[in-house]
Motif scaffolding. Structure first.
Motif, PDB file in Angstrom:
ATOM      1  N   SER A  76      -0.744   6.313  -5.106  1.00  0.00           N
ATOM      2  CA  SER A  76      -2.026   5.691  -4.369  1.00  0.00           C
ATOM      3  C   SER A  76      -2.155   6.072  -3.135  1.00  0.00           C
ATOM      4  CB  SER A  76      -1.172   4.202  -4.037  1.00  0.00           C
ATOM      5  OG  SER A  76      -0.353   4.494  -3.081  1.00  0.00           O
ATOM      6  N   PHE A 132      -0.004  12.547  12.308  1.00  0.00           N
ATOM      7  CA  PHE A 132       1.304  11.534  12.693  1.00  0.00           C
ATOM      8  C   PHE A 132       2.745  12.338  12.347  1.00  0.00           C
ATOM      9  CE2 PHE A 132       4.350   8.728  10.952  1.00  0.00           C
ATOM     10  CZ  PHE A 132       4.367   7.755  11.946  1.00  0.00           C
ATOM     11  N   ARG A 173      -1.532  15.613   4.804  1.00  0.00           N
ATOM     12  CA  ARG A 173      -0.387  15.030   5.699  1.00  0.00           C
ATOM     13  C   ARG A 173       1.145  15.468   5.045  1.00  0.00           C
ATOM     14  NH1 ARG A 173       0.237   8.620   5.391  1.00  0.00           N
ATOM     15  NH2 ARG A 173       1.014   9.190   3.341  1.00  0.00           N
ATOM     16  N   ALA A 210      -1.291   6.327  -0.182  1.00  0.00           N
ATOM     17  CA  ALA A 210      -0.359   5.710   0.780  1.00  0.00           C
ATOM     18  C   ALA A 210      -0.844   6.338   2.137  1.00  0.00           C
ATOM     19  CB  ALA A 210       1.019   5.839   0.539  1.00  0.00           C
ATOM     20  N   LEU A 211      -2.152   6.528   2.282  1.00  0.00           N
ATOM     21  CA  LEU A 211      -2.522   6.915   3.842  1.00  0.00           C
ATOM     22  C   LEU A 211      -2.267   5.585   4.623  1.00  0.00           C
ATOM     23  CD1 LEU A 211      -5.769   8.762   3.098  1.00  0.00           C
ATOM     24  CD2 LEU A 211      -3.481   9.794   3.303  1.00  0.00           C
ATOM     25  N   PHE A 212      -2.033   5.801   6.045  1.00  0.00           N
ATOM     26  CA  PHE A 212      -2.125   4.866   6.748  1.00  0.00           C
ATOM     27  C   PHE A 212      -3.505   4.365   7.208  1.00  0.00           C
ATOM     28  CE2 PHE A 212       1.271   7.585   8.241  1.00  0.00           C
ATOM     29  CZ  PHE A 212       2.430   6.840   7.622  1.00  0.00           C
ATOM     30  N   ASN A 213      -3.557   3.170   6.604  1.00  0.00           N
ATOM     31  CA  ASN A 213      -5.438   2.590   6.793  1.00  0.00           C
ATOM     32  C   ASN A 213      -5.648   2.216   7.807  1.00  0.00           C
ATOM     33  OD1 ASN A 213      -5.784   2.641   4.021  1.00  0.00           O
ATOM     34  ND2 ASN A 213      -4.766   0.739   3.475  1.00  0.00           N
ATOM     35  N   ASN A 264       0.768  -1.096  -0.021  1.00  0.00           N
ATOM     36  CA  ASN A 264       0.049   0.013   0.023  1.00  0.00           C
ATOM     37  C   ASN A 264       0.891   1.234   0.052  1.00  0.00           C
ATOM     38  OD1 ASN A 264      -2.491   1.244   0.106  1.00  0.00           O
ATOM     39  ND2 ASN A 264      -2.378   1.268   2.399  1.00  0.00           N
ATOM     40  N   GLU A 265       2.254   1.133  -0.133  1.00  0.00           N
ATOM     41  CA  GLU A 265       3.097   2.225   0.119  1.00  0.00           C
ATOM     42  C   GLU A 265       3.186   2.871   1.124  1.00  0.00           C
ATOM     43  OE1 GLU A 265       1.994   4.394  -3.769  1.00  0.00           O
ATOM     44  OE2 GLU A 265       3.780   3.623  -4.759  1.00  0.00           O
ATOM     45  N   GLU A 266       2.572   2.278   2.405  1.00  0.00           N
ATOM     46  CA  GLU A 266       2.644   3.133   3.468  1.00  0.00           C
ATOM     47  C   GLU A 266       3.984   3.032   4.154  1.00  0.00           C
ATOM     48  OE1 GLU A 266      -0.450   1.955   6.338  1.00  0.00           O
ATOM     49  OE2 GLU A 266      -1.475   1.109   4.874  1.00  0.00           O
ATOM     50  N   ALA A 305       5.932   5.601   2.347  1.00  0.00           N
ATOM     51  CA  ALA A 305       5.535   7.036   2.970  1.00  0.00           C
ATOM     52  C   ALA A 305       6.111   7.418   4.225  1.00  0.00           C
ATOM     53  CB  ALA A 305       3.895   6.905   3.284  1.00  0.00           C
TER      54      ALA A 305
END
Ligand SMILES: Nc1ncnc2c1ncn2[C@@H]1O[C@H](COP(=O)(O)OP(=O)(O)OP(=O)(O)O)[C@@H](O)[C@H]1O
Ligand SMILES: [Mg+2]
Lengths: 245, 242
Positions: free
Chosen positions: B86, B101, B150, B88-91, A114-116, A119
């Motif tokens: 995408s 954050f 963010r 890329a948020l922290f789900n 998810n590319e987290e 990030a």
């Protein structure tokens, strides 16, 4: 070839983790959150496995030792020793490898695809340390705690099963258990648990962290995490026994 | 200002970036344009150090991005905000926690101060009353906006946006464009945007780099784009205008 590649990458992954946390209070909070997740989260399965394991071991040992020549408390001795030495730490950890390992690998793997993780890196955070280290520390603390709980519950399960089946009374069981109890057995058991806690969490973090692709690969990582940690648990079980006993 | 010097990158023997040198100016909207698969995302990811270059240097205001020195790399990254293709948020965190954050990690603000900052950032991207929603509960366009919020939560010097408008309706796209322009000028940020949205190019593109098959094919302003004689660039523009 591929083994050395992965093993080398695993060591580098561990090395990359040991850096000063970006923010100490966030780090400590994460450790506590992971302890709750690993400890409390695994409690039901540990309770279930331990009680039945103790009960079954007692009944089967009684079945095997059914001769007047052997005094009944011996059953308690055998069950208690094998529980502390092997069953509680190893079986519990194998179960935990399935529960915690797959959870960690899929959590981190999903963050990867998810590319987290990217990030986090771009923010200037050491992602392996931020995600992995709290889990590994919690694993090394909580797995021994769970193993202690497992020892108590297994013994309790054994006592109850002995009583119910009429194989031996609670007093006989406890008398037998006390007969050969050595503090070192318990220490050895906790050394094992500590090692297994490290193996489960670090191997699972590693497999999650190096997930590439999509949802399917997350599933694969999660399976690999469980398989590799289980194999390493058994291997280190043998090595520790060889080294310390 | 960010400078690229002879950046080269191959994946499994296939050259994806070919000897790219470019300058991204401070306080300006720098656009990287080009067709799908020509290397825009790879270029952006190398610029922020997520992909190691095979050859070449990346300079952030004369600070070299050193892949070998992780501490130095992190130092530069503290000045970077990035919106991923995408999002890329922290789900597992809600909108508010996502924006909060970086503040939690890199400032000593109190909870109240952080919340005030979060709400300010969310307001700048025209998002209100979604603080407690999780990424799975908001639309793609909203995710992009949370991603921008963010990225700008801390005072950054460099802003990277990988296709901020893809998947957004034309009106929201213009809002985002204006927003990025405003932030860039107000805080004198060096902004780099990957896009194939021609409207963005013509509206806000001040320094445009056209990537074609991994090479820097053309470089100029949005005025120059309109009357370019470059065949590949012309084709690219025409394709999106008809
Ligand atoms: N990790 C990787 N491994 C191998 N090849 C890659 C990798 N990442 C990108 N590529 C290849 O690099 C090329 C450029 O991809 P890139 O994602 O930069 O395209 P793009 O210009 O951003 O396209 P889009 O507009 O669709 O986002 C593609 O051919 C892709 O297959
Ligand atoms: Mg792209």
């Amino acid at each position: 070839m591929s083994f050395f590649f992965h093993f080398g990458r695993y060591l580098l992954f561990l090395k990359s983790m040991f850096s000063k946390p970006e923010k100490t209070n966030v780090f400590i909070k994460r450790i506590f959150a992971e302890m709750v997740a690993i400890g409390i989260g695994s409690l039901p399965i540990v309770i279930l496995v331990s009680v039945f394991q103790g009960a079954v071991t007692t009944i089967q040992t009684a079945y095997q030792l059914i001769t007047p020549l052997i005094p009944k408390p011996t059953i308690g001795t055998v069950v208690s020793d094998s529980t502390i030495l092997e069953l509680a730490p190893t079986i519990t950890s194998l179960v935990l490898a399935g529960k915690i390992g797959s959870h960690i690998a899929s959590e981190i793997g999903t963050m990867r695809i998810n590319e987290e993780i990217d990030a986090l890196e771009v923010m200037g955070i050491n992602s392996s340390s931020f995600l992995g280290l709290p889990k590994i520390i919690s694993g090394m603390v909580m797995v021994p705690v769970l193993v202690i709980i497992s020892i108590f519950l297994s013994e309790a399960g054994g006592i109850v099963a002995g009583q119910l089946s009429g194989a031996l009374t609670a007093d006989e069981f406890i008398q037998g258990a006390r007969m050969t109890f050595k503090l070192f057995t318990l220490q050895f058991s906790l050394i094992k648990a500590f090692t297994y806690g490290f193996i489960i969490t670090s191997v699972s973090c590693f497999h999650g962290y190096y997930t590439f692709g999509g949802a399917l690969e997350v599933g694969e990582s999660s399976t690999k995490a469980v398989v590799y940690s289980s194999v390493l648990i058994l291997l280190s079980d043998y090595l520790l026994a060889e080294l310390l006993l | 200002m960010i400078e690229l010097k002879n950046i080269t990158k191959s994946f499994n023997g296939k050259e994806v970036l070919k000897n790219i040198s470019a300058v991204f100016e401070q306080g300006k909207i720098n656009l990287v344009i080009g067709a799908s698969g020509h290397g825009k995302s790879v270029l952006m990811r190398t610029m922020v150090g997520l992909i190691r270059v095979d050859k070449g240097d990346i300079l952030y205001d004369n600070r070299i991005l050193d892949f070998e020195n992780y501490e130095k790399l992190k130092e530069i990254r503290r000045d970077i905000g990035m919106l991923f293709q995408s999002s890329a948020l922290f789900n597992s965190s809600n909108v508010e926690e996502n924006v909060e954050f970086p503040l939690k990690m890199f400032t000593n603000m109190t909870k109240e101060e952080r919340l005030a900052r979060v709400n300010f950032c969310l307001k700048s991207v025209h998002l209100e009353n979604v603080n407690k929603k999780f990424p799975a509960e908001i639309s793609g366009g909203m995710k992009k906006r949370v991603g921008i919020a963010r990225a700008i939560a801390l005072d950054i010097k460099y802003l990277f946006c990988d296709e901020p408008n893809s998947g957004l309706d034309p009106i929201t796209s213009r809002v985002i464009d204006e927003l990025i322009k405003e932030i860039t000028e107000k805080f004198k940020i060096t902004t780099v945007i990957n896009t194939h949205d021609m409207k963005t190019v013509l509206d806000i593109g001040e320094n445009i780099i056209f990537i074609y098959k991994g090479e820097k094919w053309w470089n100029g302003t949005n005025e120059m784009v309109r009357n370019t004689e470059n065949k590949e660039l012309k084709d690219f523009i025409n394709a999106s205008l008809v």
